[in-house]
Design an enzyme around this catalytic site. Structure first.
Site, PDB file in Angstrom:
ATOM      1  N   GLY A 191      11.079  49.276   5.305  1.00  0.00           N
ATOM      2  CA  GLY A 191      11.896  48.471   4.398  1.00  0.00           C
ATOM      3  C   GLY A 191      13.234  49.131   4.113  1.00  0.00           C
ATOM      4  CG  HIS A 218      10.943  53.326   8.811  1.00  0.00           C
ATOM      5  ND1 HIS A 218       9.635  53.118   9.128  1.00  0.00           N
ATOM      6  CD2 HIS A 218      11.658  52.501   9.627  1.00  0.00           C
ATOM      7  CE1 HIS A 218       9.550  52.205  10.092  1.00  0.00           C
ATOM      8  NE2 HIS A 218      10.770  51.807  10.422  1.00  0.00           N
ATOM      9  CD  GLU A 221      16.752  52.023   9.585  1.00  0.00           C
ATOM     10  OE1 GLU A 221      15.793  52.046   8.798  1.00  0.00           O
ATOM     11  OE2 GLU A 221      16.947  51.091  10.406  1.00  0.00           O
TER      12      GLU A 221
HETATM   13 ZN    ZN Z   1      11.438  50.713  12.215  1.00  0.00          ZN
END
Ligand code: ZN
Length: 359
Positions: A191, A218, A221
């Site tokens: 997300g 994650h 990013e």
């Molecule tokens: Zn991803």
């Protein structure tokens, strides 16, 4: 798109090379023709802008984030039954075979399907569909799949307050542990990073790791180094999804290098989502040269108009990677994947044999 030319011999090498992929989302890997099939199955053509494949392909291609989210939601709305999941997983297996992808660790967000969307899908049905598709892909195409179940991080922060709600993460851990006997090997966090930091999720990652799952959040990013630090320190990350913005912090780079924490890098996705302006500016070669453990992946291939093969081609075209370097990067994915030891060593043997014969 770059207008640099790709050496045809390198392209042939990359196409034929046995590959593993450890960062790809099931919901983001569905091709327009499969989506059309699902819409027809459920008599929900009203959800799609057209029944023409070219027009659908056009609609699929990335324009901006709200559009991307809209497509993602449409896909989710059409994944209603166990059979739907089996259909998309089996289609994914066919594409793996066509690209010589021997192993894929696929991220699924079960909480979205079982709790966020009112479609009456029970977790048992979702898991049954994933397992049926996975077994069919193994039977029909000889390709191996394992799952990462991730928490949709934004569901844990209510829009009206910044109070953390532990339920989505707790429920996802429960689902992931229950799925371990059917190929779940990792626990993730996905997300928008903005407004949803990693630290509050520590309780769930501790439980997942105690149960034997890998921590694969994650981070780094849409936000910078702080989120990668959080993933390492609070979530005990065994790998980092993306992690490219670690490049902004030399101390963090040294830690990632010393501990050899693998990065699941997705160059085309990063350019599409404006983390970098163009592929040539992507830090992949820098991270690699620094001695970090890098892998290359496609994230949401049809939505970013890419494939795993094209991601390897990008390394060759943009950064001059030759066959030996491409094989070295490709081997990393087999090495750091969550496959059981016997499967990993078989896959590595096959990979090493192929490279010895073709390099
Ligand atoms: Zn991803």
């Amino acid at each position: 798109m770059s207008d640099l030319l790709l050496d045809p011999e390198v392209a042939a090498f990359v196409g034929a090379m046995p590959k593993a992929e450890i960062h790809i989302h099931l919901e983001g890997s569905i091709r327009p023709q499969t989506l059309l099939h699902l819409a027809q199955r459920h008599d929900r053509m009203d959800l799609l802008p057209s029944d023409n494949l070219d027009a659908l392909q056009q609609w699929f291609s990335f324009t901006d984030f709200p559009h991307f989210v809209q497509i993602y939601l449409t896909i989710s709305q059409l994944l209603v039954t166990a059979e739907d999941f089996a259909t998309v997983v089996s289609a994914c297996g066919a594409e793996m075979a066509a690209e010589n992808v021997r192993y894929r660790e696929i991220t699924v967000t079960p909480f979205t399907h079982t709790h966020l969307q009112a479609k009456g899908l029970a977790f048992g049905a979702l898991m049954e569909g994933l397992e049926a598709g996975r077994q069919q892909a193994l039977r029909d195409y000889g390709v191996e799949m394992r799952w990462v179940f991730d928490v949709p991080r934004n569901a844990s922060f209510r829009p009206d307050s910044d109070r953390y709600d532990p339920f989505p993460a707790e429920e996802t851990v429960r689902q992931a542990v229950a799925g371990m006997q059917h190929g779940v090997v990792g626990f993730g966090l996905g997300g928008f990073e903005v407004g949803a930091p990693p630290e509050p999720f520590a309780h769930a990652f501790a439980a997942a790791k105690a149960a034997g799952l890998r921590s694969v959040p994650h981070a780094g990013e849409t936000l910078g180094a702080a989120s990668v630090w959080g993933a390492i320190d609070a979530l005990g990350a065994d790998r980092i999804g993306h992690g490219v913005r670690a490049v902004e912090d030399p101390v963090l780079l040294q830690v990632l290098k010393d501990r050899q924490i693998p990065l699941e890098i997705n160059p085309t996705s990063n350019v599409a989502l404006h983390v970098y302006r163009r592929a040539a500016e992507h830090p992949f070669p820098h991270l690699d040269r620094m001695g970090l453990l890098v892998t290359v992946n496609s994230d949401d291939p049809p939505l970013f108009n890419t494939t795993l093969t094209q991601e390897y081609e990008l390394l060759a075209r943009e950064f001059g990677y030759g066959r030996a370097d491409l094989a070295r990067v490709a081997r990393n994915a087999f090495q750091v994947c969550g496959a059981p030891d016997d499967l990993r060593s078989n896959l590595l043997d096959e990979f090493d044999g192929w490279v010895a014969a073709n390099l």
